[in-house]
Structure formats: structure tokens, C-alpha cells
Design an enzyme around this catalytic site. Structure first.
Site, PDB file in Angstrom:
ATOM      1  N   TRP A 102      -5.521 -12.618  30.711  1.00  0.00           N
ATOM      2  CA  TRP A 102      -6.939 -12.432  30.399  1.00  0.00           C
ATOM      3  C   TRP A 102      -7.115 -11.496  29.222  1.00  0.00           C
ATOM      4  CZ3 TRP A 102      -9.306 -16.339  32.076  1.00  0.00           C
ATOM      5  CH2 TRP A 102      -9.002 -16.900  33.310  1.00  0.00           C
ATOM      6  N   ASP A 172     -12.908  -5.110  31.019  1.00  0.00           N
ATOM      7  CA  ASP A 172     -13.104  -6.316  31.822  1.00  0.00           C
ATOM      8  C   ASP A 172     -12.747  -5.925  33.260  1.00  0.00           C
ATOM      9  OD1 ASP A 172     -12.895  -8.689  33.206  1.00  0.00           O
ATOM     10  OD2 ASP A 172     -11.487  -9.638  31.819  1.00  0.00           O
ATOM     11  N   LYS A 196     -15.328 -12.838  42.180  1.00  0.00           N
ATOM     12  CA  LYS A 196     -14.196 -12.305  42.938  1.00  0.00           C
ATOM     13  C   LYS A 196     -14.675 -11.274  43.954  1.00  0.00           C
ATOM     14  CE  LYS A 196     -11.809 -13.321  38.831  1.00  0.00           C
ATOM     15  NZ  LYS A 196     -11.069 -14.487  39.268  1.00  0.00           N
TER      16      LYS A 196
HETATM   17  C1  LIG Z   1      -9.646 -10.275  34.838  1.00  0.00           C
HETATM   18  C2  LIG Z   1     -10.309 -11.584  34.514  1.00  0.00           C
HETATM   19  N1  LIG Z   1     -10.973 -11.699  33.351  1.00  0.00           N
HETATM   20  C3  LIG Z   1     -11.594 -12.841  33.007  1.00  0.00           C
HETATM   21  C4  LIG Z   1     -11.566 -13.940  33.831  1.00  0.00           C
HETATM   22  C5  LIG Z   1     -12.283 -15.202  33.407  1.00  0.00           C
HETATM   23  O1  LIG Z   1     -13.460 -15.262  34.104  1.00  0.00           O
HETATM   24  P1  LIG Z   1     -14.517 -16.466  33.967  1.00  0.00           P
HETATM   25  O2  LIG Z   1     -13.892 -17.654  34.621  1.00  0.00           O
HETATM   26  O3  LIG Z   1     -15.712 -15.926  34.676  1.00  0.00           O
HETATM   27  O4  LIG Z   1     -14.763 -16.691  32.521  1.00  0.00           O
HETATM   28  C6  LIG Z   1     -10.903 -13.873  35.057  1.00  0.00           C
HETATM   29  C7  LIG Z   1     -10.886 -15.035  35.965  1.00  0.00           C
HETATM   30  O5  LIG Z   1     -10.121 -15.177  36.868  1.00  0.00           O
HETATM   31  C8  LIG Z   1     -10.255 -12.664  35.389  1.00  0.00           C
HETATM   32  O6  LIG Z   1      -9.583 -12.552  36.547  1.00  0.00           O
END
Ligand SMILES: Cc1ncc(COP(=O)(O)O)c(C=O)c1O
Length: 360
Positions: A102, A172, A196
Site C-alpha cells: 500500500w 494511511d 476494516k
Molecule cells: C493500509 C491500506 N491502505 C490502502 C488500502 C486500499 O484501500 P481502498 O480499497 O479503500 O482503496 C488498503 C486496503 O486493504 C489498506 O489495507
């Protein structure tokens, strides 16, 4: 019916009281005779819902007055772009710490808007630790971190300090927001997809320091400007009302347990027992550096690589323990034990690991 424990990394299990209240909102919202799914976002009950949700979040996280709370769409993935679009000049530099897939995706998006300096990375060891003592660039607009790495199972236990007073932290927090108290004033901006630890997919939380709303660096599309959403209380366009309703019920549930201090105690207790079993059990091991282990996502693997993961996954499934397969880039197993995973679920997993060891 057999009790099912859902260890999914997200969308993930939600607290029962929040599901129950949301179900009733779908049927008949606040005795209005109509479903929340049919209500205008301009109607009084929905405006009240947004105000209430924001206030509940402010209370739980103790958010200072100089921050705005925004309820947006596009997931955490859109924030990978919105952050640099709004906050990074095209000739400027942003520091990023690469702690997993991520963070790496956030780096790629940022490179489209300015210069990125990756000041720390644990890629060399399959992201099994959090890089410490990183040296930030003198002229960086901000330092971006991923507070909890959902796929690899690492988590910041304390956040990096930034010496440059013009710079700030951006985080994030998609997979550990609301799992423990945090000092919001350490951050310029926090974002988190809800699906989550906060609610269902469809809504993304942004907490932004108010002075950053007035940075005007380029012709950002209207929907992607933070100011657009802050000036309309997250109602510039049709917002994801039902997702926000579930978030609000989840916030009320956390409050009813005693707030984030109590949540942290419960989360640490659940994680501690699971890691203790992984260490004790002769079949499993944790691939993650001890001090950086996440309380939210717990990956583990067979010590003997010849054992087929599917045998244990099927064994668990028979006991009502679902979605334990590790992410495809890591393999093995991953138990996501977010706030809403009851301690009974962790106990049931530990019992399954112990019985599997005896019988294998
Ligand atoms: C730490 C983290 N950042 C970003 C994301 C991406 O999130 P989204 O699907 O809401 O764009 C996730 C998804 O699992 C994640 O765990």
C-alpha cells in the site's frame, strides 16, 4: 447455526450491535416510515446523522479544533493521489516510508505530482519490519507513512518525529484507525478507508489540519479538493449515507465499551495470546520482527514449508473459522483481528491451532 468467525482483512467483521442497528435503519429510519437507503442527504435526519458521526469521532479520537473531519469516497486508494495533488508543489519533495504494497502504491501516485524521496524501506526483507530512525529531507512538504501494514502485519508502535517545523506527518491508517488512542496533533493529515475497523466499504475518512485546506497549488479537479468537501460538510455531492450510518453505529459501540483506551487493552490482549500461541506451537512461526508485530493483522506460516496450507485452512473452515488465507503475495495464514473480532474468535483459533498440532 454454527458460530462463524470471519478473519477477513477487509471488508471485515462488524460489531453485532452496529449490524443490528443498521438493519433496522434499512427497514425504517428513526420511525420515519422510510428506509435510510431512500432518504435525501439534504433531509434533516441525514444532516443530523453526519453531524452526530463527526462529533462521535471527535470525541473518541479527541480531535483538536484546528482539524476538519471529512467523509469522502474513492477509498484510501484515491487518497494516494489526493494527498500530493492538494499538498505537494510540482517542484516540491515528499518523503515516504515504504512498508508494504500500500505504501508502494502511494509512492507511485505521488510521483505523478512531484518528487518522492523514499527515506526508509523494509522491502529487502519482505516488509517484515518497520524502518526506524529515518532521516527526512530538509525541504520535504510532508512524510507519508502507513501506520499498519494490512498485508504483511507490521505496525508503528510510535510515529516518526519530524524536526522541520514546516513539514508534517501524513498517515494511511486504513487498517488500525480506532484500534487505540493516538495524538492527532502529530499529523497534518490522516486517511482511512472504513472497511476494516470502522464500517463497510464506500466511505473514506480524512482528518486534515485546517490550515492545509487553503493550500492552492494547482488546478485540482473540484471533487478532489479537500476544501470542496470541508466547505460543504462532506455533502458537496451525494455522500454514502448508509456507510456513514454503519460507521456511526460502530463508533457508538466503541464508546459503549469504554472508548479507545479500553479498545487498546482488548486489542493488545487478543494479539498477545495469538502471538504467544504462534511462538509456542511447534508447527507455526511468525515471519514478522517481534517489536513491530501488528495487533490487527497477524500473519503466520508453517515452519515446515512442505505442509500444504490448505490442510489447515480446511481444518479451520470446518470449525467455522473463515478467511484465514494469507495474502497472495505472502502465502501462509493471516488472522485479521480488528476491533470487532470477539475475543472468543481468537480463542477458537488458538484452540484449532493446538488441536491441529496434536492431530497432525
Ligand atoms: C493500509 C491500506 N491502505 C490502502 C488500502 C486500499 O484501500 P481502498 O480499497 O479503500 O482503496 C488498503 C486496503 O486493504 C489498506 O489495507
Amino acid at each position: 447455526m454454527k458460530k462463524i468467525y470471519n478473519f477477513s482483512a477487509g471488508p471485515a467483521c462488524l460489531p453485532n450491535p452496529a449490524l443490528k442497528a443498521s438493519k433496522s435503519a434499512v427497514k425504517d429510519y428513526k420511525k420515519s416510515g422510510i428506509s435510510i437507503l431512500e432518504m435525501s442527504h439534504r433531509s434533516a435526519p441525514i444532516v443530523e446523522l453526519f453531524d452526530d458521526t463527526t462529533q462521535n469521532l471527535i470525541n473518541l479520537l479527541d480531535i483538536p479544533e484546528n482539524y476538519s473531519v471529512l467523509w469522502l469516497q474513492g477509498g484510501a486508494s484515491l487518497q494516494f493521489s489526493m494527498v500530493p495533488m492538494n499538498l505537494l508543489p510540482s517542484d516540491g519533495t515528499a518523503d515516504y516510508i515504504d512498508t508494504g504494497s500500500w505504501s508502494a502504491k502511494a509512492v507511485i501516485e505521488c510521483q505523478k505530482f512531484g518528487n518522492v524521496n523514499v527515506v526508509g524501506s523494509s522491502k529487502d526483507s519482505v516488509y517484515s519490519y518497520i524502518p526506524k530512525n529515518v532521516v527526512t529531507s530538509e525541504d520535504a512538504s510532508y512524510l507519508h507513512i502507513t501506520s499498519n501494514n494490512t498485508i504483511y502485519g507490521t505496525q508503528y508502535k510510535s510515529f516518526p518525529e519530524i524536526k522541520n517545523t514546516n513539514s508534517y506527518l501524513v498517515a494511511d491508517m486504513s487498517s488500525d484507525i480506532l484500534s487505540k488512542p493516538i495524538d492527532i496533533s502529530q499529523f497534518g493529515l490522516i486517511y482511512a478507508g472504513a472497511q476494516k475497523n470502522m464500517g463497510p466499504a464506500g466511505v473514506t475518512l480524512v482528518i486534515i489540519r485546517k490550515d492545509l485546506l487553503d493550500i492552492n497549488l494547482r488546478d485540482v479537479p473540484t471533487m478532489m479538493r479537500y476544501k470542496t468537501h470541508s466547505s460543504k460538510d462532506s455533502m458537496f455531492n451525494t455522500p454514502p449515507v448508509f456507510s456513514v450510518c454503519v460507521v456511526n453505529e460502530t463508533l457508538k459501540w466503541i464508546q459503549s465499551l469504554g472508548g479507545l483506551k479500553e479498545m487498546e487493552i482488548i486489542n493488545e490482549r487478543k494479539a498477545e495470546k495469538l502471538y504467544t500461541e504462534i511462538e509456542r506451537n511447534s508447527l507455526f512461526k511468525s515471519p514478522i520482527n517481534k517489536e513491530d508485530r501488528s495487533t490487527m493483522n497477524v500473519p503466520f506460516v508453517f515452519l515446515d514449508k512442505k505442509i500444504d496450507d490448505k490442510i489447515f485452512l480446511d481444518y479451520c473452515l470446518n470449525r467455522g473459522l473463515t478467511t484465514l488465507k494469507g495474502h497472495r503475495s505472502v502465502g501462509g495464514f493471516r488472522a485479521s483481528i480488528y476491533n470487532a473480532m470477539p475475543e472468543d474468535g481468537v480463542d477458537a483459533l488458538i484452540e484449532a491451532m493446538q488441536n491441529f498440532e496434536k492431530n497432525y
